[in-house]
Design a protein around this motif. Structure first.
Motif, PDB file in Angstrom:
ATOM      1  N   ASP A 133       0.812  -1.213   0.000  1.00 27.75           N
ATOM      2  CA  ASP A 133       0.000   0.000   0.000  1.00 27.75           C
ATOM      3  C   ASP A 133       0.848   1.267   0.000  1.00 27.75           C
ATOM      4  N   ILE A 134       2.046   1.189   0.582  1.00 28.91           N
ATOM      5  CA  ILE A 134       2.907   2.376   0.661  1.00 28.91           C
ATOM      6  C   ILE A 134       4.129   2.257  -0.238  1.00 28.91           C
ATOM      7  N   GLY A 135       4.170   1.199  -1.052  1.00 32.38           N
ATOM      8  CA  GLY A 135       5.278   1.032  -1.988  1.00 32.38           C
ATOM      9  C   GLY A 135       6.578   0.598  -1.348  1.00 32.38           C
ATOM     10  N   ARG A 136       6.485  -0.158  -0.264  1.00 26.98           N
ATOM     11  CA  ARG A 136       7.693  -0.636   0.409  1.00 26.98           C
ATOM     12  C   ARG A 136       7.892  -2.116   0.147  1.00 26.98           C
ATOM     13  N   ASP A 137       9.149  -2.517  -0.031  1.00 29.66           N
ATOM     14  CA  ASP A 137       9.481  -3.917  -0.247  1.00 29.66           C
ATOM     15  C   ASP A 137       9.403  -4.653   1.091  1.00 29.66           C
ATOM     16  N   PRO A 138       8.530  -5.645   1.238  1.00 29.55           N
ATOM     17  CA  PRO A 138       8.439  -6.367   2.521  1.00 29.55           C
ATOM     18  C   PRO A 138       9.723  -7.117   2.858  1.00 29.55           C
ATOM     19  N   GLU A 139      10.551  -7.387   1.860  1.00 30.39           N
ATOM     20  CA  GLU A 139      11.828  -8.065   2.117  1.00 30.39           C
ATOM     21  C   GLU A 139      12.768  -7.200   2.943  1.00 30.39           C
ATOM     22  N   ALA A 140      12.467  -5.910   3.047  1.00 28.84           N
ATOM     23  CA  ALA A 140      13.298  -5.002   3.837  1.00 28.84           C
ATOM     24  C   ALA A 140      13.053  -5.161   5.332  1.00 28.84           C
ATOM     25  N   ILE A 141      12.063  -5.961   5.702  1.00 22.78           N
ATOM     26  CA  ILE A 141      11.712  -6.151   7.112  1.00 22.78           C
ATOM     27  C   ILE A 141      12.112  -7.552   7.554  1.00 22.78           C
ATOM     28  N   THR A 142      12.945  -7.643   8.568  1.00 26.95           N
ATOM     29  CA  THR A 142      13.313  -8.924   9.169  1.00 26.95           C
ATOM     30  C   THR A 142      12.111  -9.496   9.909  1.00 26.95           C
ATOM     31  N   LEU A 143      11.853 -10.788   9.717  1.00 27.01           N
ATOM     32  CA  LEU A 143      10.729 -11.447  10.379  1.00 27.01           C
ATOM     33  C   LEU A 143      11.248 -12.388  11.456  1.00 27.01           C
ATOM     34  N   SER A 144      10.800 -12.177  12.680  1.00 32.80           N
ATOM     35  CA  SER A 144      11.210 -13.046  13.783  1.00 32.80           C
ATOM     36  C   SER A 144       9.979 -13.576  14.501  1.00 32.80           C
ATOM     37  N   ALA A 145      10.190 -14.611  15.310  1.00 31.27           N
ATOM     38  CA  ALA A 145       9.094 -15.188  16.085  1.00 31.27           C
ATOM     39  C   ALA A 145       9.637 -15.758  17.382  1.00 31.27           C
ATOM     40  N   HIS A 146       8.762 -15.816  18.385  1.00 32.56           N
ATOM     41  CA  HIS A 146       9.109 -16.437  19.649  1.00 32.56           C
ATOM     42  C   HIS A 146       8.945 -17.956  19.533  1.00 32.56           C
ATOM     43  N   LEU A 147       9.894 -18.670  20.051  1.00 29.49           N
ATOM     44  CA  LEU A 147       9.844 -20.135  20.164  1.00 29.49           C
ATOM     45  C   LEU A 147       9.960 -20.464  21.642  1.00 29.49           C
ATOM     46  N   PHE A 148       9.107 -21.357  22.122  1.00 27.65           N
ATOM     47  CA  PHE A 148       9.036 -21.603  23.562  1.00 27.65           C
ATOM     48  C   PHE A 148       9.579 -22.988  23.908  1.00 27.65           C
ATOM     49  N   LEU A 149      10.550 -22.993  24.812  1.00 26.52           N
ATOM     50  CA  LEU A 149      11.060 -24.249  25.366  1.00 26.52           C
ATOM     51  C   LEU A 149      10.377 -24.438  26.721  1.00 26.52           C
ATOM     52  N   GLY A 150       9.461 -25.387  26.788  1.00 24.15           N
ATOM     53  CA  GLY A 150       8.673 -25.597  27.987  1.00 24.15           C
ATOM     54  C   GLY A 150       9.427 -26.345  29.072  1.00 24.15           C
ATOM     55  N   PRO A 151       8.778 -26.542  30.224  1.00 25.36           N
ATOM     56  CA  PRO A 151       9.408 -27.253  31.342  1.00 25.36           C
ATOM     57  C   PRO A 151       9.801 -28.686  30.995  1.00 25.36           C
ATOM     58  N   ASP A 152       9.153 -29.252  29.958  1.00 25.88           N
ATOM     59  CA  ASP A 152       9.501 -30.619  29.568  1.00 25.88           C
ATOM     60  C   ASP A 152      10.804 -30.688  28.774  1.00 25.88           C
ATOM     61  N   ARG A 153      11.346 -29.499  28.417  1.00 23.85           N
ATOM     62  CA  ARG A 153      12.619 -29.404  27.678  1.00 23.85           C
ATOM     63  C   ARG A 153      12.595 -30.232  26.395  1.00 23.85           C
ATOM     64  N   ASN A 154      11.536 -30.081  25.667  1.00 24.44           N
ATOM     65  CA  ASN A 154      11.384 -30.800  24.407  1.00 24.44           C
ATOM     66  C   ASN A 154      12.097 -30.008  23.303  1.00 24.44           C
ATOM     67  N   TYR A 155      13.404 -30.244  23.193  1.00 24.65           N
ATOM     68  CA  TYR A 155      14.210 -29.514  22.213  1.00 24.65           C
ATOM     69  C   TYR A 155      13.751 -29.820  20.789  1.00 24.65           C
ATOM     70  N   GLY A 156      13.345 -31.037  20.559  1.00 23.24           N
ATOM     71  CA  GLY A 156      12.893 -31.422  19.232  1.00 23.24           C
ATOM     72  C   GLY A 156      11.681 -30.629  18.785  1.00 23.24           C
ATOM     73  N   GLN A 157      10.783 -30.324  19.744  1.00 28.86           N
ATOM     74  CA  GLN A 157       9.596 -29.538  19.409  1.00 28.86           C
ATOM     75  C   GLN A 157       9.973 -28.113  19.017  1.00 28.86           C
ATOM     76  N   VAL A 158      10.952 -27.543  19.709  1.00 35.70           N
ATOM     77  CA  VAL A 158      11.431 -26.198  19.365  1.00 35.70           C
ATOM     78  C   VAL A 158      11.963 -26.195  17.937  1.00 35.70           C
ATOM     79  N   ILE A 159      12.756 -27.219  17.604  1.00 34.64           N
ATOM     80  CA  ILE A 159      13.326 -27.305  16.253  1.00 34.64           C
ATOM     81  C   ILE A 159      12.221 -27.500  15.219  1.00 34.64           C
TER      82      ILE A 159
END
Length: 202
Positions: A133-159
């Motif tokens: 809408d404003i003529g900006r390239d969305p690739e100029a914005i870094t996209l991040s997200a939170h990943l949660f490691l729960g008390p069960d320490r399920n590292y595989g689920q995080v991956i």
């Protein structure tokens, strides 16, 4: 004041500051400190003005602004930090009408607070539409997200969650570790990330 502090930190850190900002959400914390948050609309209106003021103070010689919440006349913010035009701004949140529109206009980094990859992809597309809408390239914005490691320490689920988000365009995963915090989780987490190959992908 925030612009002054940000400029000082950018100088002290040698240009490593990333400025994470938002409209405010933690009513319990704000109430404890006697800070009036106002309605959600008021918060978003104030936040949008703040983004305009901050980016100007961090990049322009002087700033004049006449808004509802902020009024400045030939305001200076010197010295400025080494990052140009200003330190990258990170905005977190998923509100489609205001937050993502403000992100499209002012941020260099968007943080998805967490959830399934399908929801991340949908919000990513909304952000991209606001950019268009404003003529900006969305690739100029870094996209991040939170990943949660729960008390069960399920590292595989995080991956697994990280891989699903990466397939939808995630650039950066931020791992939150459930309390009680134990440094012993760091090595197996790092090894799981290393062994997954996620860090080696472009």
């Amino acid at each position: 004041m925030l612009a002054n502090m940000a400029a000082a930190l950018d100088i002290i850190s040698g240009g490593r500051l990333e400025l994470g900002i938002g409209a405010g959400w933690n009513e319990e914390e704000s109430g404890a400190y006697g800070i009036e948050l106002g309605s959600i609309k008021e918060r978003m209106d104030r936040f949008e003005e703040a983004c305009q003021v901050l980016t100007s103070l961090l990049s322009q010689e002087t700033t004049t602004f006449n808004g509802r919440y902020y009024q400045l006349k030939d305001a200076r913010n010197e010295p400025k930090g080494p990052q140009r035009p200003h330190p990258p701004i990170c905005i977190g949140g998923s509100g489609e009408k205001r937050t993502l529109r403000i992100t499209a206009r002012y941020a260099q980094h968007w943080n998805f607070v967490g959830g399934p990859a399908e929801e991340f992809a949908r919000k990513r597309d909304v952000l991209a539409a606001h950019c268009a809408d404003i003529g900006r390239d969305p690739e100029a914005i870094t996209l991040s997200a939170h990943l949660f490691l729960g008390p069960d320490r399920n590292y595989g689920q995080v991956i697994e969650n990280a891989a699903a988000l990466e397939a939808e365009g995630l650039d950066l995963g931020i791992v939150y570790i459930a309390p009680p915090h134990d440094p012993a989780v760091l090595q197996p987490l790092a090894e799981a990330i290393r062994d997954s190959g996620l860090c080696d992908r472009e």
